[in-house]
Design a protein around this motif. Structure first.
Motif, PDB file in Angstrom:
ATOM      1  N   MET A 101    -102.145  24.972 -33.648  1.00 49.23           N
ATOM      2  CA  MET A 101    -102.790  23.698 -33.912  1.00 49.23           C
ATOM      3  C   MET A 101    -103.008  22.927 -32.614  1.00 49.23           C
ATOM      4  N   LEU A 102    -101.978  22.863 -31.775  1.00 50.10           N
ATOM      5  CA  LEU A 102    -102.080  22.127 -30.516  1.00 50.10           C
ATOM      6  C   LEU A 102    -103.087  22.770 -29.569  1.00 50.10           C
ATOM      7  N   ARG A 103    -103.095  24.111 -29.504  1.00 48.05           N
ATOM      8  CA  ARG A 103    -104.031  24.822 -28.640  1.00 48.05           C
ATOM      9  C   ARG A 103    -105.468  24.584 -29.105  1.00 48.05           C
ATOM     10  N   SER A 104    -105.681  24.608 -30.404  1.00 46.49           N
ATOM     11  CA  SER A 104    -107.013  24.375 -30.953  1.00 46.49           C
ATOM     12  C   SER A 104    -107.482  22.953 -30.649  1.00 46.49           C
ATOM     13  N   ASN A 105    -106.588  21.992 -30.823  1.00 46.49           N
ATOM     14  CA  ASN A 105    -106.916  20.596 -30.540  1.00 46.49           C
ATOM     15  C   ASN A 105    -107.237  20.409 -29.057  1.00 46.49           C
ATOM     16  N   LEU A 106    -106.499  21.086 -28.199  1.00 45.64           N
ATOM     17  CA  LEU A 106    -106.741  21.012 -26.758  1.00 45.64           C
ATOM     18  C   LEU A 106    -108.122  21.558 -26.413  1.00 45.64           C
ATOM     19  N   LYS A 107    -108.455  22.725 -26.966  1.00 40.12           N
ATOM     20  CA  LYS A 107    -109.765  23.327 -26.696  1.00 40.12           C
ATOM     21  C   LYS A 107    -110.891  22.404 -27.157  1.00 40.12           C
ATOM     22  N   THR A 108    -110.723  21.786 -28.325  1.00 40.99           N
ATOM     23  CA  THR A 108    -111.730  20.873 -28.854  1.00 40.99           C
ATOM     24  C   THR A 108    -111.918  19.681 -27.924  1.00 40.99           C
ATOM     25  N   THR A 109    -110.821  19.124 -27.439  1.00 34.17           N
ATOM     26  CA  THR A 109    -110.889  17.974 -26.543  1.00 34.17           C
ATOM     27  C   THR A 109    -111.592  18.332 -25.237  1.00 34.17           C
ATOM     28  N   ILE A 110    -111.293  19.514 -24.698  1.00 42.19           N
ATOM     29  CA  ILE A 110    -111.937  19.945 -23.452  1.00 42.19           C
ATOM     30  C   ILE A 110    -113.431  20.160 -23.670  1.00 42.19           C
ATOM     31  N   LYS A 111    -113.796  20.735 -24.814  1.00 38.07           N
ATOM     32  CA  LYS A 111    -115.220  20.942 -25.111  1.00 38.07           C
ATOM     33  C   LYS A 111    -115.949  19.611 -25.247  1.00 38.07           C
ATOM     34  N   LYS A 112    -115.295  18.625 -25.876  1.00 34.04           N
ATOM     35  CA  LYS A 112    -115.918  17.303 -26.008  1.00 34.04           C
ATOM     36  C   LYS A 112    -116.127  16.668 -24.645  1.00 34.04           C
ATOM     37  N   ALA A 113    -115.177  16.858 -23.745  1.00 38.84           N
ATOM     38  CA  ALA A 113    -115.322  16.320 -22.391  1.00 38.84           C
ATOM     39  C   ALA A 113    -116.480  17.012 -21.670  1.00 38.84           C
ATOM     40  N   ASP A 114    -116.600  18.335 -21.836  1.00 39.98           N
ATOM     41  CA  ASP A 114    -117.708  19.071 -21.211  1.00 39.98           C
ATOM     42  C   ASP A 114    -119.054  18.575 -21.724  1.00 39.98           C
ATOM     43  N   VAL A 115    -119.134  18.356 -23.042  1.00 39.94           N
ATOM     44  CA  VAL A 115    -120.387  17.874 -23.631  1.00 39.94           C
ATOM     45  C   VAL A 115    -120.710  16.477 -23.109  1.00 39.94           C
ATOM     46  N   LYS A 125    -104.361  15.371 -22.645  1.00 39.87           N
ATOM     47  CA  LYS A 125    -104.022  16.431 -23.600  1.00 39.87           C
ATOM     48  C   LYS A 125    -103.529  17.685 -22.878  1.00 39.87           C
ATOM     49  N   ILE A 126    -104.122  17.998 -21.737  1.00 39.54           N
ATOM     50  CA  ILE A 126    -103.679  19.158 -20.953  1.00 39.54           C
ATOM     51  C   ILE A 126    -102.241  18.955 -20.490  1.00 39.54           C
ATOM     52  N   ASP A 127    -101.945  17.753 -19.997  1.00 36.68           N
ATOM     53  CA  ASP A 127    -100.580  17.467 -19.542  1.00 36.68           C
ATOM     54  C   ASP A 127     -99.579  17.541 -20.693  1.00 36.68           C
ATOM     55  N   GLN A 128     -99.986  17.074 -21.865  1.00 39.58           N
ATOM     56  CA  GLN A 128     -99.105  17.153 -23.033  1.00 39.58           C
ATOM     57  C   GLN A 128     -98.858  18.602 -23.428  1.00 39.58           C
ATOM     58  N   ALA A 129     -99.878  19.434 -23.311  1.00 40.98           N
ATOM     59  CA  ALA A 129     -99.728  20.850 -23.643  1.00 40.98           C
ATOM     60  C   ALA A 129     -98.748  21.528 -22.692  1.00 40.98           C
ATOM     61  N   VAL A 130     -98.774  21.145 -21.420  1.00 45.48           N
ATOM     62  CA  VAL A 130     -97.821  21.700 -20.456  1.00 45.48           C
ATOM     63  C   VAL A 130     -96.406  21.267 -20.822  1.00 45.48           C
ATOM     64  N   ALA A 131     -96.251  20.002 -21.191  1.00 45.24           N
ATOM     65  CA  ALA A 131     -94.927  19.487 -21.530  1.00 45.24           C
ATOM     66  C   ALA A 131     -94.352  20.191 -22.758  1.00 45.24           C
TER      67      ALA A 131
END
Length: 86
Positions: free
Chosen positions: A23-37, A56-62
């Motif tokens: 779930m967290l990985r999917s949410n991270l990918k979505t957020t990165i894609k939104k930033a790219d768009v 979100k990337i920093d939270q994923a590392v934590a």
């Protein structure tokens, strides 16, 4: 197939953790894609989108979802795109 009680519990706990990580990985990918768009189009606030993605990337590392070097690479790529978008 687990036989003892502790092995059965481990199967359940691992399944729950895998679902959380997915779930967290999917949410991270979505957020990165939104930033790219947001960076490629003129719509929206580009800096806010990149800032949220970096958070979100920093939270994923934590939480152990991403390795710190992978996170650094993703954040660097977002920063480069933001600077080019101007």
């Amino acid at each position: 197939m687990p036989n003892c009680k502790s092995a059965k519990k481990r199967v359940l706990v691992n399944a729950k953790k895998a679902m959380r990580n997915k779930m967290l990985r999917s949410n991270l990918k979505t957020t990165i894609k939104k930033a790219d768009v947001a960076l490629e189009t003129s719509a929206g606030d580009k800096e806010a989108a990149v800032k949220l993605a970096i958070k979100k990337i920093d939270q994923a590392v934590a939480k152990g979802i991403l390795h710190k070097n992978t996170a650094a690479r993703k954040k660097s790529a977002l920063a480069v795109k933001l600077n080019r978008a101007g």
